[in-house]
Scaffold this motif. Structure first.
Motif, PDB file in Angstrom:
ATOM      1  N   SER A  56     -20.597  37.866 -18.196  1.00  0.00           N
ATOM      2  CA  SER A  56     -19.523  38.834 -17.885  1.00  0.00           C
ATOM      3  C   SER A  56     -19.666  40.048 -18.775  1.00  0.00           C
ATOM      4  O   SER A  56     -18.837  40.318 -19.643  1.00  0.00           O
ATOM      5  CB  SER A  56     -18.156  38.190 -18.123  1.00  0.00           C
ATOM      6  N   ASP A  57     -20.745  40.778 -18.576  1.00  0.00           N
ATOM      7  CA  ASP A  57     -21.010  41.948 -19.411  1.00  0.00           C
ATOM      8  C   ASP A  57     -20.274  43.190 -18.889  1.00  0.00           C
ATOM      9  O   ASP A  57     -19.802  43.203 -17.748  1.00  0.00           O
ATOM     10  CB  ASP A  57     -22.527  42.197 -19.510  1.00  0.00           C
ATOM     11  N   GLU A  58     -20.201  44.196 -19.716  1.00  0.00           N
ATOM     12  CA  GLU A  58     -19.457  45.408 -19.373  1.00  0.00           C
ATOM     13  C   GLU A  58     -20.034  46.080 -18.118  1.00  0.00           C
ATOM     14  O   GLU A  58     -21.254  46.157 -17.956  1.00  0.00           O
ATOM     15  CB  GLU A  58     -19.531  46.384 -20.559  1.00  0.00           C
ATOM     16  N   GLY A  59     -19.122  46.539 -17.238  1.00  0.00           N
ATOM     17  CA  GLY A  59     -19.572  47.221 -16.022  1.00  0.00           C
ATOM     18  C   GLY A  59     -19.397  46.380 -14.773  1.00  0.00           C
ATOM     19  O   GLY A  59     -19.599  46.867 -13.667  1.00  0.00           O
ATOM     20  N   GLY A  60     -19.016  45.111 -14.946  1.00  0.00           N
ATOM     21  CA  GLY A  60     -18.746  44.246 -13.792  1.00  0.00           C
ATOM     22  C   GLY A  60     -17.248  44.133 -13.558  1.00  0.00           C
ATOM     23  O   GLY A  60     -16.440  44.542 -14.398  1.00  0.00           O
ATOM     24  N   LEU A  61     -16.869  43.581 -12.415  1.00  0.00           N
ATOM     25  CA  LEU A  61     -15.448  43.332 -12.139  1.00  0.00           C
ATOM     26  C   LEU A  61     -15.153  41.866 -12.399  1.00  0.00           C
ATOM     27  O   LEU A  61     -15.649  40.988 -11.683  1.00  0.00           O
ATOM     28  CB  LEU A  61     -15.118  43.692 -10.677  1.00  0.00           C
ATOM     29  N   GLY A 130     -15.860  37.201  -9.842  1.00  0.00           N
ATOM     30  CA  GLY A 130     -16.736  38.082 -10.599  1.00  0.00           C
ATOM     31  C   GLY A 130     -17.631  38.825  -9.621  1.00  0.00           C
ATOM     32  O   GLY A 130     -18.219  38.205  -8.722  1.00  0.00           O
ATOM     33  N   ILE A 131     -17.703  40.150  -9.772  1.00  0.00           N
ATOM     34  CA  ILE A 131     -18.616  40.940  -8.944  1.00  0.00           C
ATOM     35  C   ILE A 131     -19.491  41.767  -9.888  1.00  0.00           C
ATOM     36  O   ILE A 131     -18.967  42.496 -10.748  1.00  0.00           O
ATOM     37  CB  ILE A 131     -17.864  41.908  -7.995  1.00  0.00           C
ATOM     38  N   ASN A 132     -20.794  41.619  -9.740  1.00  0.00           N
ATOM     39  CA  ASN A 132     -21.695  42.473 -10.516  1.00  0.00           C
ATOM     40  C   ASN A 132     -21.662  43.866  -9.902  1.00  0.00           C
ATOM     41  O   ASN A 132     -21.947  44.026  -8.706  1.00  0.00           O
ATOM     42  CB  ASN A 132     -23.121  41.920 -10.466  1.00  0.00           C
ATOM     43  N   VAL A 133     -21.309  44.850 -10.718  1.00  0.00           N
ATOM     44  CA  VAL A 133     -21.159  46.211 -10.189  1.00  0.00           C
ATOM     45  C   VAL A 133     -22.209  47.121 -10.851  1.00  0.00           C
ATOM     46  O   VAL A 133     -23.261  47.379 -10.290  1.00  0.00           O
ATOM     47  CB  VAL A 133     -19.729  46.740 -10.402  1.00  0.00           C
ATOM     48  N   GLU A 134     -21.918  47.563 -12.081  1.00  0.00           N
ATOM     49  CA  GLU A 134     -22.905  48.404 -12.786  1.00  0.00           C
ATOM     50  C   GLU A 134     -23.423  47.686 -14.020  1.00  0.00           C
ATOM     51  O   GLU A 134     -24.176  48.266 -14.801  1.00  0.00           O
ATOM     52  CB  GLU A 134     -22.255  49.733 -13.178  1.00  0.00           C
ATOM     53  N   ASN A 135     -23.000  46.467 -14.206  1.00  0.00           N
ATOM     54  CA  ASN A 135     -23.462  45.674 -15.356  1.00  0.00           C
ATOM     55  C   ASN A 135     -24.900  45.207 -15.127  1.00  0.00           C
ATOM     56  O   ASN A 135     -25.436  45.345 -14.022  1.00  0.00           O
ATOM     57  CB  ASN A 135     -22.535  44.471 -15.561  1.00  0.00           C
TER      58      ASN A 135
END
Ligand code: BTN
Length: 266
Positions: A56-61, A130-135
């Motif tokens: 859960s890194d920065e840039g995800g939802l 959890g959605i990977n977005v810009e992470n």
């Protein structure tokens, strides 16, 4: 555990608690009333299905939504959650968005989003997604390089994370009302359209492996597997540790499942 007092955002029916960092948004949401949501920029102990970890890194939802759910339909909630994500992501222009039972959202053969449902109190479900977005999940876990994907590599219409969150919450609200209003068949019909039926799959039922063709979901939201003897069996999400799609249908270089890996890999 929360890092500091949250910022409170009100939107429609929702009250959203936004944090810089928490252990798991689902755990923070555990004590909140229905139509509350928790979002964090990072999670220190993001949780996946079957006690796996979730990068859960920065840039995800990283979001948890508390919804009222009648006991009779609680088993359909995982499908509702995956469907909500799919419905929001598809119009953003990413090609090849699909669902993989029970609630993963895939782009092609890679996982974009996962859902973990918790029931801490009767009548309420916590939908954690959890959605990977810009992470960049592979920076934390290189094994995810082949198996996870993120929206930023696919969308034609970029969206701020907060706007993405509000669209997802709006969709969860609409679908929860459909489900609680007694229209599960309509929701299940929609879900069945989003899956490629006839796909050959392997189910790992905690060591007991079954193979056959995925033939959709039944009215209880269970996966229907048509085996090579022509017998159809139904499976609940909590029975199936892993679902592997056969390379016969998907030329894939994803390595075989390893339960020690984070769940974005699956
Ligand atoms: C899975 O695919 O196994 C489910 C992953 C669910 C991850 C989300 S991120 C927000 C919420 N909080 C958690 O700790 N997990 C869910």
């Amino acid at each position: 555990m929360e890092s500091a007092a949250p910022t409170i955002l009100r939107s429609g029916i929702w009250t959203v608690h936004e944090y810089a960092s928490v252990n798991s948004t689902n755990l923070v949401a555990a004590g909140l009333p229905s139509w509350s949501a928790v979002r964090a920029q990072t999670q220190s102990a993001g949780r996946g299905r079957f006690q796996r970890s979730w990068v859960s890194d920065e840039g995800g939802l990283w979001l948890s939504a508390v919804v009222p759910i009648q006991p009779a339909i609680v088993r359909i909630v995982p499908l509702l959650a995956g469907l909500a994500v799919c419905d929001v992501v598809r119009p953003l222009g990413a090609e090849g968005v699909r669902m993989r039972w029970p609630n993963d959202v895939m782009i092609g053969k890679r996982k974009l989003s996962g859902v973990l449902i918790d029931q801490f109190r009767a009548g309420l479900a916590v939908i954690g997604l959890g959605i990977n977005v810009e992470n960049e999940p592979a920076r934390s876990d290189p094994s995810l390089r082949q198996s996870a994907t993120r929206l930023a590599d696919h969308w034609r219409q970029p969206l701020a994370i907060r706007d993405l969150m509000l669209r997802v919450l709006d969709r969860i609200h609409v679908l929860t009302e459909v489900l609680n209003g007694g229209d599960a068949p309509r929701l299940l019909a929609h879900v069945n359209q989003l899956w490629s039926k006839g796909r050959r799959v392997e189910l790992d039922l905690d060591g007991d492996v079954r193979t056959g063709r995925f033939s959709g979901v039944d009215q209880a939201g269970r996966l229907l597997l048509l085996d090579d003897r022509g017998v159809t069996s139904a499976f609940d999400p909590e029975q199936v540790r892993h679902l592997t799609e056969s390379p016969e249908f998907y030329a894939s270089n994803i390595s075989p499942h390893d339960s020690r890996r984070g769940c974005q890999a699956h």
